[in-house]
Design a protein around this motif. Structure first.
Motif, short mmCIF file in Angstrom:
data_model
loop_
_atom_site.label_atom_id
_atom_site.label_comp_id
_atom_site.label_asym_id
_atom_site.label_seq_id
_atom_site.Cartn_x
_atom_site.Cartn_y
_atom_site.Cartn_z
N SER A 195 0.81 -1.21 0.00
CA SER A 195 0.00 0.00 0.00
C SER A 195 0.85 1.26 0.00
O SER A 195 0.34 2.36 -0.03
CB SER A 195 -0.90 0.01 1.24
OG SER A 195 -0.12 0.08 2.42
N TYR A 196 2.18 1.08 0.03
CA TYR A 196 3.10 2.22 0.06
C TYR A 196 3.20 2.87 -1.32
O TYR A 196 3.29 2.19 -2.33
CB TYR A 196 4.48 1.73 0.49
CG TYR A 196 5.53 2.82 0.60
CD1 TYR A 196 6.49 2.96 -0.39
CD2 TYR A 196 5.56 3.67 1.69
CE1 TYR A 196 7.47 3.92 -0.29
CE2 TYR A 196 6.53 4.63 1.79
CZ TYR A 196 7.48 4.76 0.81
OH TYR A 196 8.43 5.72 0.92
N VAL A 197 3.15 4.17 -1.36
CA VAL A 197 3.20 4.89 -2.64
C VAL A 197 4.65 5.17 -2.99
O VAL A 197 5.34 5.88 -2.27
CB VAL A 197 2.41 6.21 -2.54
CG1 VAL A 197 2.45 6.94 -3.87
CG2 VAL A 197 0.97 5.92 -2.13
N ASP A 198 5.13 4.63 -4.11
CA ASP A 198 6.54 4.75 -4.48
C ASP A 198 7.00 6.19 -4.60
O ASP A 198 8.12 6.53 -4.25
CB ASP A 198 6.79 4.06 -5.82
CG ASP A 198 6.62 2.56 -5.71
OD1 ASP A 198 6.37 2.10 -4.58
OD2 ASP A 198 6.71 1.87 -6.74
N GLY A 240 9.80 1.86 -3.65
CA GLY A 240 8.98 0.67 -3.63
C GLY A 240 8.94 -0.06 -2.32
O GLY A 240 8.45 -1.19 -2.24
N THR A 241 9.49 0.56 -1.27
CA THR A 241 9.52 -0.07 0.06
C THR A 241 9.15 0.96 1.12
O THR A 241 9.23 2.18 0.87
CB THR A 241 10.92 -0.62 0.41
OG1 THR A 241 11.76 0.47 0.83
CG2 THR A 241 11.56 -1.32 -0.78
N PRO A 242 8.81 0.51 2.31
CA PRO A 242 8.59 1.44 3.43
C PRO A 242 9.86 1.60 4.26
O PRO A 242 9.81 1.69 5.48
CB PRO A 242 7.48 0.76 4.22
CG PRO A 242 7.76 -0.69 4.04
CD PRO A 242 8.35 -0.85 2.66
N PHE A 243 11.03 1.63 3.61
CA PHE A 243 12.32 1.68 4.29
C PHE A 243 13.05 2.98 3.99
O PHE A 243 12.94 3.54 2.88
CB PHE A 243 13.22 0.52 3.85
CG PHE A 243 12.62 -0.85 4.01
CD1 PHE A 243 11.65 -1.11 4.98
CD2 PHE A 243 13.03 -1.89 3.20
CE1 PHE A 243 11.09 -2.37 5.13
CE2 PHE A 243 12.49 -3.17 3.33
CZ PHE A 243 11.50 -3.41 4.29
N THR A 244 13.84 3.44 4.95
CA THR A 244 14.77 4.55 4.74
C THR A 244 16.16 4.12 5.19
O THR A 244 16.31 3.19 5.99
CB THR A 244 14.35 5.81 5.52
OG1 THR A 244 14.33 5.50 6.93
CG2 THR A 244 13.00 6.32 5.07
N VAL A 245 17.17 4.81 4.69
CA VAL A 245 18.56 4.54 5.07
C VAL A 245 19.18 5.84 5.57
O VAL A 245 19.15 6.87 4.88
CB VAL A 245 19.38 3.99 3.89
CG1 VAL A 245 20.85 3.81 4.29
CG2 VAL A 245 18.79 2.68 3.39
N ARG A 258 16.11 -6.93 -2.23
CA ARG A 258 15.48 -7.63 -3.36
C ARG A 258 13.98 -7.67 -3.14
O ARG A 258 13.49 -8.29 -2.21
CB ARG A 258 16.05 -9.04 -3.50
CG ARG A 258 15.45 -9.83 -4.68
CD ARG A 258 16.36 -10.97 -5.09
NE ARG A 258 16.60 -11.91 -4.01
CZ ARG A 258 15.87 -13.00 -3.77
NH1 ARG A 258 14.83 -13.29 -4.54
NH2 ARG A 258 16.17 -13.82 -2.76
N LEU A 259 13.25 -6.98 -4.02
CA LEU A 259 11.80 -6.84 -3.88
C LEU A 259 11.07 -8.06 -4.43
O LEU A 259 11.65 -8.82 -5.21
CB LEU A 259 11.33 -5.57 -4.59
CG LEU A 259 11.50 -4.25 -3.83
CD1 LEU A 259 12.96 -3.96 -3.52
CD2 LEU A 259 10.90 -3.09 -4.61
#
Length: 368
Positions: A12-15, A82-87, A177-178
């Protein structure tokens, strides 16, 4: 395979959910402004992003007064598409849409914002970095999720592998890897090496998007290899101690980092502790090394013997081009090995001219 706690439905995350300030580089003036906007739009298209109105300004461009009144916006190059991740995005507080915060390594410019009061979400990092978070910053263990290097983990259906970044202890490249097969690599800070070409996950899977440490992405930075600089430092130290036995040797460093310099000097002297003990706490001179790529000079190039120290009284300081970041040639070789579809620079991106130059280098490398 280890299964990590799932907290968000990333489908459901918006790219392209990204901040949209009024301008990017503050350009003014008719034709020049129009040309720069066109250039910027083209670069975002290269990066696979639709909206050119993104905040690429460094945090220092925001006034202290405005920081107090509004939350800083997390730039797109700290979000993994494309993910709900941050770095390395801790200074932005709770990032909207982020369910997992990754820390590439324990250097202040990357963990800034992390304190013992952190409560915005789980922090994923290597085991060593996890220990440093607990010991040095007192971050609650309940938010720290340590990952082994070289082990594949699953988080929200996304496969994650941490790889040695050849930077400081605990530093990692982060491979994602998605479910659709797309692979992204975030280098954090790293020094590219031939060894990385043997990493199975990099050798066997095409990288679609590369988030690249571009600290020295400029052809003028062709400083020597780590090994050559260490050999020079050891040689200088040996000669200096032969002439001045009661010398203390000092190496400038971060809280962690530059350990290879200490190790090389220690090995050259036998056991460093024995050497120090023999001085009975009495020193008559100091030999200091300032190891950083910023000391590199094109006039010296790889001829390190041309380096002239700075001396004042009994203190001698050498600035040596030793860095834990990739030089220009190493960046080129790394990119040509991976041949990613898109490259997103993560350093020196606050200026449109810099961004344009870096993209021209990337295009040249991938055409070769």
């Amino acid at each position: 395979m280890v299964k990590l706690k799932e907290t968000v439905d990333f489908d459901s995350y918006v790219d392209n959910f990204l901040p949209q300030p009024d301008s990017v580089d503050g350009c003014e003036g008719g034709a020049d402004k129009k040309r720069r906007r066109l250039t910027q739009k083209n670069l975002f298209q290269l990066w696979g992003l639709e909206n050119p109105n993104l905040d690429l300004r460094p945090s220092t461009a925001t006034s202290l007064a405005s920081r107090k009144n509004q939350q800083r916006l997390c730039p797109f190059y700290k979000r993994i598409a494309g993910t709900p991740f941050t770095v390395d995005a801790f200074c932005y507080g709770s990032v909207k849409g982020c369910s997992a915060y990754f820390l590439s390594h324990f250097h202040a410019d990357h963990y800034i914002g992390l304190t013992k009061g952190w409560s915005h979400g789980p922090i994923y990092c290597t085991n060593l970095t996890a220990r440093l978070l607990r010991i040095c910053l007192y971050v609650s263990p309940s938010f720290i999720c340590p990952l082994e290097l070289g082990t594949e983990y699953s988080l929200n259906g996304i496969k994650i592998t941490m790889l040695d970044a050849n930077h400081c202890p605990g530093a990692a490249l982060i491979h994602f890897r998605l479910p659709n097969g797309q692979c992204y690599l975030h280098t954090g800070d790293f020094r590219a090496s031939k060894l990385m070409q043997s990493y199975p996950v990099l050798a066997s899977q095409r990288i679609n998007i590369l988030y690249l440490d571009t600290t020295y992405c400029n052809p003028k930075y062709r400083f020597p290899s780590k090994e050559d600089v260490l050999e020079f430092v050891v040689g200088v130290t040996r000669r200096y101690l032969n002439n001045h036995p009661k010398t203390i040797v000092v190496v400038g460093a971060y809280s962690i980092g530059k350990e290879h310099v200490y190790s090389a000097i220690s090995k050259a002297l036998g056991i460093l502790q024995r050497y120090l003990a023999s001085q009975d706490g009495q020193y008559t001179s100091m030999l200091s090394f300032r190891p950083t790529g910023w000391t590199y000079s094109e006039t010296i190039g790889e001829n390190l013997n041309l380096i002239k120290p700075t001396s004042k009284g009994n203190i001698t300081i050498y600035g040596v081009p030793y860095s834990e970041h990739s030089n220009f040639i190493e960046l080129q070789e790394f990119v040509q090995f991976l041949r990613p579809e898109k490259i997103i620079p993560t350093v020196n991106v606050g200026n449109a001219v810099n961004r344009g130059k870096m993209q021209s280098y990337f295009q040249q490398w991938l055409k070769a």
